[in-house]
Design a protein around this motif. Sequence first.
Motif, PDB file in Angstrom:
ATOM      1  N   THR A 112     -21.266  52.773 106.774  1.00 62.84           N
ATOM      2  CA  THR A 112     -20.672  53.712 105.829  1.00 62.84           C
ATOM      3  C   THR A 112     -19.574  52.997 105.044  1.00 62.84           C
ATOM      4  O   THR A 112     -19.262  51.840 105.303  1.00 62.84           O
ATOM      5  CB  THR A 112     -20.073  54.921 106.563  1.00 62.84           C
ATOM      6  OG1 THR A 112     -19.042  54.439 107.431  1.00 62.84           O
ATOM      7  CG2 THR A 112     -21.123  55.670 107.361  1.00 62.84           C
ATOM      8  N   CYS A 113     -18.963  53.702 104.146  1.00 60.70           N
ATOM      9  CA  CYS A 113     -17.924  53.118 103.294  1.00 60.70           C
ATOM     10  C   CYS A 113     -16.693  52.692 104.087  1.00 60.70           C
ATOM     11  O   CYS A 113     -15.992  51.777 103.679  1.00 60.70           O
ATOM     12  CB  CYS A 113     -17.547  54.096 102.188  1.00 60.70           C
ATOM     13  SG  CYS A 113     -18.956  54.464 101.109  1.00 60.70           S
ATOM     14  N   SER A 114     -16.422  53.323 105.222  1.00 67.63           N
ATOM     15  CA  SER A 114     -15.276  52.901 106.027  1.00 67.63           C
ATOM     16  C   SER A 114     -15.499  51.488 106.574  1.00 67.63           C
ATOM     17  O   SER A 114     -14.556  50.718 106.733  1.00 67.63           O
ATOM     18  CB  SER A 114     -15.006  53.887 107.169  1.00 67.63           C
ATOM     19  OG  SER A 114     -16.101  53.937 108.047  1.00 67.63           O
ATOM     20  N   LEU A 115     -16.737  51.129 106.834  1.00 62.99           N
ATOM     21  CA  LEU A 115     -17.050  49.784 107.302  1.00 62.99           C
ATOM     22  C   LEU A 115     -16.890  48.770 106.169  1.00 62.99           C
ATOM     23  O   LEU A 115     -16.577  47.607 106.411  1.00 62.99           O
ATOM     24  CB  LEU A 115     -18.469  49.740 107.874  1.00 62.99           C
ATOM     25  CG  LEU A 115     -18.798  48.609 108.828  1.00 62.99           C
ATOM     26  CD1 LEU A 115     -17.822  48.512 109.985  1.00 62.99           C
ATOM     27  CD2 LEU A 115     -20.214  48.759 109.361  1.00 62.99           C
ATOM     28  N   LEU A 116     -17.037  49.223 104.946  1.00 62.99           N
ATOM     29  CA  LEU A 116     -16.830  48.352 103.797  1.00 62.99           C
ATOM     30  C   LEU A 116     -15.374  47.892 103.729  1.00 62.99           C
ATOM     31  O   LEU A 116     -15.087  46.743 103.400  1.00 62.99           O
ATOM     32  CB  LEU A 116     -17.227  49.064 102.508  1.00 62.99           C
ATOM     33  CG  LEU A 116     -17.218  48.230 101.240  1.00 62.99           C
ATOM     34  CD1 LEU A 116     -18.190  47.058 101.345  1.00 62.99           C
ATOM     35  CD2 LEU A 116     -17.577  49.090 100.043  1.00 62.99           C
ATOM     36  N   LYS A 117     -14.449  48.770 104.069  1.00 66.94           N
ATOM     37  CA  LYS A 117     -13.025  48.412 104.106  1.00 66.94           C
ATOM     38  C   LYS A 117     -12.790  47.327 105.158  1.00 66.94           C
ATOM     39  O   LYS A 117     -12.035  46.391 104.926  1.00 66.94           O
ATOM     40  CB  LYS A 117     -12.184  49.653 104.400  1.00 66.94           C
ATOM     41  CG  LYS A 117     -10.708  49.422 104.345  1.00 66.94           C
ATOM     42  CD  LYS A 117      -9.934  50.703 104.555  1.00 66.94           C
ATOM     43  CE  LYS A 117      -8.442  50.453 104.497  1.00 66.94           C
ATOM     44  NZ  LYS A 117      -7.669  51.649 104.791  1.00 66.94           N
ATOM     45  N   VAL A 118     -13.449  47.446 106.301  1.00 72.84           N
ATOM     46  CA  VAL A 118     -13.349  46.439 107.356  1.00 72.84           C
ATOM     47  C   VAL A 118     -13.900  45.109 106.845  1.00 72.84           C
ATOM     48  O   VAL A 118     -13.313  44.048 107.060  1.00 72.84           O
ATOM     49  CB  VAL A 118     -14.103  46.895 108.630  1.00 72.84           C
ATOM     50  CG1 VAL A 118     -14.217  45.784 109.645  1.00 72.84           C
ATOM     51  CG2 VAL A 118     -13.423  48.122 109.228  1.00 72.84           C
ATOM     52  N   ARG A 119     -15.022  45.183 106.155  1.00 72.34           N
ATOM     53  CA  ARG A 119     -15.648  43.984 105.596  1.00 72.34           C
ATOM     54  C   ARG A 119     -14.692  43.264 104.651  1.00 72.34           C
ATOM     55  O   ARG A 119     -14.514  42.056 104.740  1.00 72.34           O
ATOM     56  CB  ARG A 119     -16.939  44.389 104.881  1.00 72.34           C
ATOM     57  CG  ARG A 119     -17.652  43.259 104.167  1.00 72.34           C
ATOM     58  CD  ARG A 119     -19.032  43.707 103.780  1.00 72.34           C
ATOM     59  NE  ARG A 119     -19.146  43.944 102.354  1.00 72.34           N
ATOM     60  CZ  ARG A 119     -20.312  44.135 101.748  1.00 72.34           C
ATOM     61  NH1 ARG A 119     -21.440  44.171 102.444  1.00 72.34           N
ATOM     62  NH2 ARG A 119     -20.363  44.332 100.463  1.00 72.34           N
ATOM     63  N   MET A 168     -22.215  42.809 106.639  1.00 71.98           N
ATOM     64  CA  MET A 168     -21.306  41.970 105.857  1.00 71.98           C
ATOM     65  C   MET A 168     -21.936  41.564 104.525  1.00 71.98           C
ATOM     66  O   MET A 168     -21.239  41.168 103.607  1.00 71.98           O
ATOM     67  CB  MET A 168     -20.910  40.719 106.643  1.00 71.98           C
ATOM     68  CG  MET A 168     -19.928  40.971 107.753  1.00 71.98           C
ATOM     69  SD  MET A 168     -18.302  41.535 107.198  1.00 71.98           S
ATOM     70  CE  MET A 168     -17.691  40.111 106.331  1.00 71.98           C
ATOM     71  N   SER A 169     -23.241  41.651 104.442  1.00 76.77           N
ATOM     72  CA  SER A 169     -23.915  41.204 103.221  1.00 76.77           C
ATOM     73  C   SER A 169     -24.772  42.293 102.578  1.00 76.77           C
ATOM     74  O   SER A 169     -25.516  42.016 101.649  1.00 76.77           O
ATOM     75  CB  SER A 169     -24.797  39.998 103.549  1.00 76.77           C
ATOM     76  OG  SER A 169     -25.718  40.325 104.568  1.00 76.77           O
ATOM     77  N   SER A 170     -24.659  43.516 103.031  1.00 75.39           N
ATOM     78  CA  SER A 170     -25.495  44.615 102.533  1.00 75.39           C
ATOM     79  C   SER A 170     -25.099  45.043 101.122  1.00 75.39           C
ATOM     80  O   SER A 170     -24.048  45.649 100.913  1.00 75.39           O
ATOM     81  CB  SER A 170     -25.405  45.817 103.467  1.00 75.39           C
ATOM     82  OG  SER A 170     -26.088  46.916 102.910  1.00 75.39           O
ATOM     83  N   ASN A 171     -25.962  44.740 100.172  1.00 77.12           N
ATOM     84  CA  ASN A 171     -25.733  45.203  98.802  1.00 77.12           C
ATOM     85  C   ASN A 171     -26.018  46.689  98.687  1.00 77.12           C
ATOM     86  O   ASN A 171     -25.418  47.376  97.862  1.00 77.12           O
ATOM     87  CB  ASN A 171     -26.601  44.420  97.819  1.00 77.12           C
ATOM     88  CG  ASN A 171     -26.090  43.009  97.633  1.00 77.12           C
ATOM     89  OD1 ASN A 171     -24.885  42.767  97.677  1.00 77.12           O
ATOM     90  ND2 ASN A 171     -26.990  42.069  97.441  1.00 77.12           N
ATOM     91  N   THR A 172     -26.916  47.208  99.516  1.00 80.03           N
ATOM     92  CA  THR A 172     -27.227  48.635  99.506  1.00 80.03           C
ATOM     93  C   THR A 172     -25.980  49.439  99.869  1.00 80.03           C
ATOM     94  O   THR A 172     -25.639  50.416  99.209  1.00 80.03           O
ATOM     95  CB  THR A 172     -28.366  48.952 100.500  1.00 80.03           C
ATOM     96  OG1 THR A 172     -29.470  48.105 100.211  1.00 80.03           O
ATOM     97  CG2 THR A 172     -28.786  50.397 100.420  1.00 80.03           C
ATOM     98  N   MET A 173     -25.279  49.007 100.918  1.00 82.63           N
ATOM     99  CA  MET A 173     -24.057  49.686 101.342  1.00 82.63           C
ATOM    100  C   MET A 173     -22.996  49.579 100.253  1.00 82.63           C
ATOM    101  O   MET A 173     -22.337  50.561  99.917  1.00 82.63           O
ATOM    102  CB  MET A 173     -23.531  49.071 102.646  1.00 82.63           C
ATOM    103  CG  MET A 173     -22.288  49.746 103.186  1.00 82.63           C
ATOM    104  SD  MET A 173     -21.776  49.143 104.808  1.00 82.63           S
ATOM    105  CE  MET A 173     -20.991  47.613 104.393  1.00 82.63           C
ATOM    106  N   LEU A 174     -22.861  48.405  99.663  1.00 84.31           N
ATOM    107  CA  LEU A 174     -21.878  48.194  98.616  1.00 84.31           C
ATOM    108  C   LEU A 174     -22.141  49.103  97.415  1.00 84.31           C
ATOM    109  O   LEU A 174     -21.234  49.774  96.920  1.00 84.31           O
ATOM    110  CB  LEU A 174     -21.887  46.722  98.183  1.00 84.31           C
ATOM    111  CG  LEU A 174     -20.856  46.308  97.152  1.00 84.31           C
ATOM    112  CD1 LEU A 174     -19.446  46.534  97.680  1.00 84.31           C
ATOM    113  CD2 LEU A 174     -21.048  44.854  96.779  1.00 84.31           C
ATOM    114  N   ARG A 175     -23.394  49.162  96.971  1.00 86.06           N
ATOM    115  CA  ARG A 175     -23.741  50.027  95.833  1.00 86.06           C
ATOM    116  C   ARG A 175     -23.491  51.490  96.160  1.00 86.06           C
ATOM    117  O   ARG A 175     -22.964  52.238  95.343  1.00 86.06           O
ATOM    118  CB  ARG A 175     -25.194  49.815  95.424  1.00 86.06           C
ATOM    119  CG  ARG A 175     -25.420  48.598  94.560  1.00 86.06           C
ATOM    120  CD  ARG A 175     -26.822  48.588  93.965  1.00 86.06           C
ATOM    121  NE  ARG A 175     -27.879  48.699  94.941  1.00 86.06           N
ATOM    122  CZ  ARG A 175     -28.433  47.685  95.593  1.00 86.06           C
ATOM    123  NH1 ARG A 175     -28.023  46.466  95.369  1.00 86.06           N
ATOM    124  NH2 ARG A 175     -29.392  47.880  96.461  1.00 86.06           N
TER     125      ARG A 175
END
Length: 166
Positions: A83-90, A117-124
């Motif tokens: 989820t987006c909260s994991l993006l902050k960790v990344r 760490m490399s998921s563009n799907t999550m980032l988008r």
Amino acid sequence: MLQVLTLSLPFRADLPRLPVTLTRLDLKGNKIDQVGVHDVKHLKHLQVLNLRDNKLASIDDGVLESLPRLRHLYLDGNPWNCTCSLLKVRRLLIDKGTDIKEGLCAEPPYCRGEGWMSSNTMLRGCETSYNSEKSRESKKQLKASEISYGKPHMEEDEDYDYDTEY
């Protein structure tokens, strides 16, 4: 001289507290589903943390912020909820320059199997969510400004009669 100790046990209240000079901590395969700031905040010298093969779906960015010397982090083998909260960790891990052995996304289904760490799907998905949230905030701010003036904010119009009462 710093003490080097490697343990492979879950955090438990009935165990003695880990030494503050600990530089390596191996907690792989312990069915850990959560690591809190209170579990690691005293480990200011920790450089290597192995959390492989546990049940972690997320990790609090505060945990990583409380480990200023962390250089190597092993997170593979956990069922990550990307989820987006994991993006902050990344972002935090990248900013710290931490060497990461990432895990794969288990959820949501559209990210399943991707490295988080490399998921563009999550980032988008998070950028879309972030932009939607920002748009909602802008609308709320506009409504708040309308309320504070008592009337809706309007562009100045030369033909508008400001002296007219309703």
